[in-house]
Design an enzyme around this catalytic site. Structure first.
Site, PDB file in Angstrom:
ATOM      1  N   SER A 149     -33.740   3.835 -13.744  1.00 37.83           N
ATOM      2  CA  SER A 149     -33.347   4.370 -12.445  1.00 37.83           C
ATOM      3  C   SER A 149     -31.917   3.926 -12.127  1.00 37.83           C
ATOM      4  O   SER A 149     -30.997   4.268 -12.864  1.00 37.83           O
ATOM      5  CB  SER A 149     -34.336   3.947 -11.363  1.00 37.83           C
ATOM      6  N   ASP A 176     -48.530  24.134 -24.728  1.00 37.08           N
ATOM      7  CA  ASP A 176     -48.112  23.349 -25.885  1.00 37.08           C
ATOM      8  C   ASP A 176     -49.192  23.294 -26.965  1.00 37.08           C
ATOM      9  O   ASP A 176     -49.079  22.529 -27.934  1.00 37.08           O
ATOM     10  CB  ASP A 176     -47.710  21.932 -25.467  1.00 37.08           C
ATOM     11  N   ASP A 208     -40.810  13.333 -13.969  1.00 35.93           N
ATOM     12  CA  ASP A 208     -40.083  12.531 -12.990  1.00 35.93           C
ATOM     13  C   ASP A 208     -39.642  13.418 -11.831  1.00 35.93           C
ATOM     14  O   ASP A 208     -38.767  14.273 -11.981  1.00 35.93           O
ATOM     15  CB  ASP A 208     -38.864  11.898 -13.666  1.00 35.93           C
ATOM     16  N   HIS A 211     -41.363   8.672 -12.587  1.00 31.16           N
ATOM     17  CA  HIS A 211     -40.058   8.012 -12.582  1.00 31.16           C
ATOM     18  C   HIS A 211     -40.162   6.594 -13.141  1.00 31.16           C
ATOM     19  O   HIS A 211     -40.717   5.695 -12.492  1.00 31.16           O
ATOM     20  CB  HIS A 211     -39.502   7.977 -11.161  1.00 31.16           C
TER      21      HIS A 211
END
Length: 546
Positions: A206, A278, A421, A460
């Site tokens: 971060s 996917d 995130d 995050h």
């Protein structure tokens, strides 16, 4: 944590070489100093031999008597120095607390008996204001000298940065403090051991990730290896992305548009539509850019209900997925909030970061005391934040990253980012990486010294119902000291009963693909797959490089 420490220790023990440390220089000012003499007030000490189990050459407590006022770029004062007994997997160490002018508070921990010859520094988070020394536990257990600092001020990580009224403290937060900490930490190590660190490493996520990229660009001589996670660019986020999200996720009265239950409804809708894209239905989107889900499909037909979204909630979701724009439709950020991140959305969290930044850091002169995040105008005020963005962000508005000096001196860079995130768009990181590859010889050449690892399903820096724990420190050490680049890193998801599943991470643009055989929750049954063509992830937005 114990297993991670053992992994680091095991890796470090097999590494060994004798390297010279290179001089530091100031951002924008060429250094005239010789290696290590940039901070040493005594004749240049020899470089430490890696893994030689070096002990302190002086009493720990005597460091408080040492004079560092004229040792390097800024005066350093040691306030305390004491021996701490071995515990929690770490050996006995000398704990040094002090500050660098004007008020960069720090702690450095120096193994008293078995230093491995390496220096390790950890980054901070949010607005910082604290010393995250405990985030160095794994490196300390592996016998690194470790250091952390408060980025030049005292405060709370996500609360109003009132210190931002001081231009000098802004400069420290922008990167000066991280640079000076690296010099001070090595100076203390040299004084304590009589030897200079042979290699130096940085890790942060971060704000810490931003520190890492800033070091690579502005101070490329500071670290041999840098690990930067989910790097947050304050100039893009505080005034623009976080503020956009806060305005969409909160009503005028401050109440949240989404309840946790409604965020779950939205997330379930996304997964139902996109999870299998996917090739596997596992609650993880390998690349959320492939998802094109329209939240309007979940809008309640008539009255609100537990399994649908209100028109207000649909509008908010669309705004986040599209990202900040002005009234002309121009994109104000590279990227947007990714699909799959819904369970981490928080209007209150975005407001705290946005409003704190806007009131105390965003503009050359702070606005009136009654300014609030809804005052910001996305048409007229974005340009007013460019000057400060140029100070805080590793890359100034309208410029491309330039890591040529870091590459030339042999530095190695690992950046990781959660695909889910919501706080820092993963597409923004890929835009940054694409700018570097475009400038510095293409993806294949850049991956010789800079590798990106995208982490599917991770929020995050951590969290998310996906493998989100992994250890990059052994990888960067092997790369720097043995030339062994990281090709595969295993991530783990754990719960109260232990390991839930593991999955490998591969250097972007490669990604993990299930072989179709064996336990899908075992990383051994996943292989590397790559797109047919190297992608160009550069994005068109209002501050894109000219």
């Amino acid at each position: 944590m114990r297993a991670e420490r053992k992994a680091v220790q095991s890796t470090i023990k097999v590494l060994g070489a004798h390297f010279m440390y290179v001089a530091h220089f100031l951002w924008g000012v060429a250094s005239l100093a010789a290696p290590s003499g940039a901070y040493a007030s005594q004749p240049t000490a020899p470089v430490a031999v890696l893994d030689a189990q070096i002990g302190g050459a002086m009493q720990c407590e005597r460091l408080i008597e040492e004079d560092f006022k004229n040792s390097f770029e800024a005066p350093l004062s040691v306030l305390s120095a004491k021996l701490v007994p071995a515990s929690d997997g770490a050996g006995e160490y000398c704990a040094v607390n002090g500050y660098i002018q004007p008020q960069i508070q720090f702690e450095v921990r120096l193994p008293s008996k078995n230093w491995n010859g390496r220096y390790f520094q950890v980054g901070c988070g949010g607005f910082c204001g604290v010393i995250n020394i405990n985030n160095c536990a794994d490196a300390l257990a592996a016998n690194f000298v470790v250091a952390a600092h408060n980025m030049g001020h005292v405060g709370q990580v996500v609360k109003d940065p009132i210190w931002g009224s001081d231009p000098t403290l802004r400069e420290d937060y922008a990167g000066r403090s991280t640079h000076l900490m690296s010099i001070a930490g090595k100076a203390l190590a040299e004084r304590y051991y009589g030897k200079r660190p042979a290699r130096s490493y940085f890790r942060g996520c971060s704000t810490g990730g931003r520190e890492g990229l800033t070091e690579a660009q502005r101070y490329p001589e500071d670290f041999d290896g840098i690990i930067a996670g989910d790097p947050a660019f304050p100039g893009r986020l505080g005034a623009i992305a976080n503020n956009w999200d806060a305005q969409k996720l909160l009503r005028d009265d401050g109440s949240e548009v989404f309840t946790p239950a409604k965020l779950a409804v939205l997330n379930n809708g996304v997964m139902k539509a996109c999870d299998k894209l996917d090739g596997l239905s596992d609650g993880i989107l390998t690349d959320p850019r492939a998802c094109k889900f329209d939240p309007a499909k979940l809008q309640c037909k008539k009255e609100d209900g537990p399994d649908c979204l209100t028109a207000e909630q649909v509008a908010a979701a669309k705004a986040l997925y599209s990202g900040p724009v002005n009234s002309r439709g121009e994109k104000l950020m590279p990227g947007a909030t990714p699909y799959g991140s819904e369970l981490s959305w928080s209007g209150a969290g975005r407001r705290s970061l946005a409003e704190g930044y806007l009131r105390y850091l965003a503009f050359p002169t702070n606005p009136p005391a009654d300014y609030n995040y809804r005052t910001f105008n996305f048409d007229t005020d974005v340009a007013k934040t460019e000057q400060m963005a140029a100070l805080y962000d590793p890359v100034a508005p309208f410029q491309a990253p330039d890591l040529r000096a870091f590459e030339k001196r042999g530095g190695k860079l690992i950046v990781y980012h959660g695909w889910a995130d919501a706080g820092v768009s993963p597409m923004a990181l890929l835009d940054y990486y694409a700018q570097v590859t475009s400038r510095q010889g293409g993806g294949e050449k850049v991956r010789e010294w800079f590798r990106v690892f995208m982490v599917p399903g991770m929020f995050h820096c951590r969290g998310g119902s996906a493998p989100n724990t992994f250890e990059m420190l052994p990888e960067i050490v092997k790369w720097v000291e043995q030339g062994q680049a990281p090709d595969r890193v295993v991530a783990t998801q754990s719960g109260p009963q232990g390991v839930i599943r593991t999955r490998p991470l591969f250097p972007y643009p490669a990604f993990a693909k299930y072989t179709g055989k064996g336990d899908v929750n075992d990383a051994a049954n996943w292989v590397s797959a790559s797109p047919k063509k190297e992608p160009d992830d550069r994005l068109d937005w209002i501050r894109a490089p000219k």
